[in-house]
Scaffold this motif. Structure first.
Motif, short mmCIF file in Angstrom:
data_model
loop_
_atom_site.label_atom_id
_atom_site.label_comp_id
_atom_site.label_asym_id
_atom_site.label_seq_id
_atom_site.Cartn_x
_atom_site.Cartn_y
_atom_site.Cartn_z
N TYR A 158 0.85 -1.19 0.00
CA TYR A 158 0.00 0.00 0.00
C TYR A 158 0.88 1.24 0.00
O TYR A 158 1.87 1.31 0.72
CB TYR A 158 -0.90 0.02 1.24
CG TYR A 158 -1.97 -1.03 1.21
CD1 TYR A 158 -3.21 -0.75 0.67
CD2 TYR A 158 -1.73 -2.30 1.71
CE1 TYR A 158 -4.21 -1.71 0.64
CE2 TYR A 158 -2.72 -3.27 1.67
CZ TYR A 158 -3.94 -2.97 1.15
OH TYR A 158 -4.92 -3.92 1.11
N VAL A 159 0.50 2.23 -0.80
CA VAL A 159 1.22 3.49 -0.86
C VAL A 159 0.21 4.59 -0.51
O VAL A 159 -0.86 4.67 -1.13
CB VAL A 159 1.82 3.72 -2.26
CG1 VAL A 159 2.53 5.06 -2.33
CG2 VAL A 159 2.77 2.59 -2.62
N ASP A 160 0.54 5.41 0.49
CA ASP A 160 -0.42 6.44 0.92
C ASP A 160 -0.41 7.63 -0.02
O ASP A 160 0.34 7.67 -1.01
CB ASP A 160 -0.17 6.86 2.38
CG ASP A 160 1.13 7.59 2.59
OD1 ASP A 160 1.81 7.98 1.62
OD2 ASP A 160 1.49 7.81 3.77
N GLU A 161 -1.24 8.63 0.28
CA GLU A 161 -1.39 9.79 -0.61
C GLU A 161 -0.12 10.62 -0.70
O GLU A 161 0.06 11.37 -1.65
CB GLU A 161 -2.57 10.64 -0.12
CG GLU A 161 -3.89 9.91 -0.30
CD GLU A 161 -5.06 10.55 0.41
OE1 GLU A 161 -4.86 11.27 1.40
OE2 GLU A 161 -6.20 10.32 -0.04
N ALA A 162 0.79 10.48 0.28
CA ALA A 162 2.06 11.20 0.24
C ALA A 162 3.14 10.42 -0.49
O ALA A 162 4.27 10.87 -0.61
CB ALA A 162 2.52 11.50 1.67
N GLY A 163 2.80 9.21 -0.99
CA GLY A 163 3.76 8.41 -1.74
C GLY A 163 4.60 7.49 -0.87
O GLY A 163 5.55 6.89 -1.36
N ARG A 164 4.27 7.36 0.40
CA ARG A 164 5.04 6.49 1.31
C ARG A 164 4.44 5.09 1.33
O ARG A 164 3.22 4.94 1.38
CB ARG A 164 5.01 7.04 2.74
CG ARG A 164 5.66 8.40 2.89
CD ARG A 164 5.54 8.86 4.33
NE ARG A 164 4.13 8.93 4.73
CZ ARG A 164 3.51 10.03 5.09
NH1 ARG A 164 4.17 11.17 5.17
NH2 ARG A 164 2.23 10.02 5.43
N ALA A 165 5.30 4.10 1.33
CA ALA A 165 4.85 2.72 1.48
C ALA A 165 4.42 2.54 2.94
O ALA A 165 5.13 2.95 3.86
CB ALA A 165 5.96 1.75 1.13
#
Length: 111
Positions: free
Chosen positions: A46-53
């Motif tokens: 999963y990658v959040d809206e900030a681009g972090r895994a």
């Protein structure tokens, strides 16, 4: 050369059991398949809206308002619909009046 992962956006709705806060978040679900693995096993990230895994948002959700961990996952859009309905109707409808409930007495039988 490994194949490019495919990506699917997925939106989750959450509700905090501690403070009642509701929110939604969209994640990119990345699917990776190892071309050398004969079983064709696919893993996902999963990658959040900030681009972090991040770990699965379903496993370790934390309330952004109070930091609570009693978070329930809801159908996407449900938190927003509930919030709108609450504002449209204002106060909750009055509840029915409670009447005392008395157990039924069985009629005495003549012997």
């Amino acid at each position: 050369m490994p194949a490019q992962p495919r990506s699917v956006p997925e939106t989750f709705a959450f509700a905090c059991g501690d403070c009642g806060h509701g929110w939604e978040a969209t994640f990119q679900v990345m699917f990776f398949t190892d071309p050398l693995d004969p079983s064709g096993l696919t893993t996902q990230e999963y990658v959040d809206e900030a681009g972090r895994a991040v770990r699965s948002p379903l496993a370790e959700a934390v309330c952004p308002k109070c930091g609570g961990r009693k978070v329930r996952v809801l159908e996407a859009g449900l938190a927003e619909r509930a919030r709108k309905a609450e504002h449209e109707h204002g106060e909750h409808p009055p509840r029915h009046r409670h009447r005392p409930h008395l157990p039924h007495r069985s009629p005495e039988r003549p012997d």
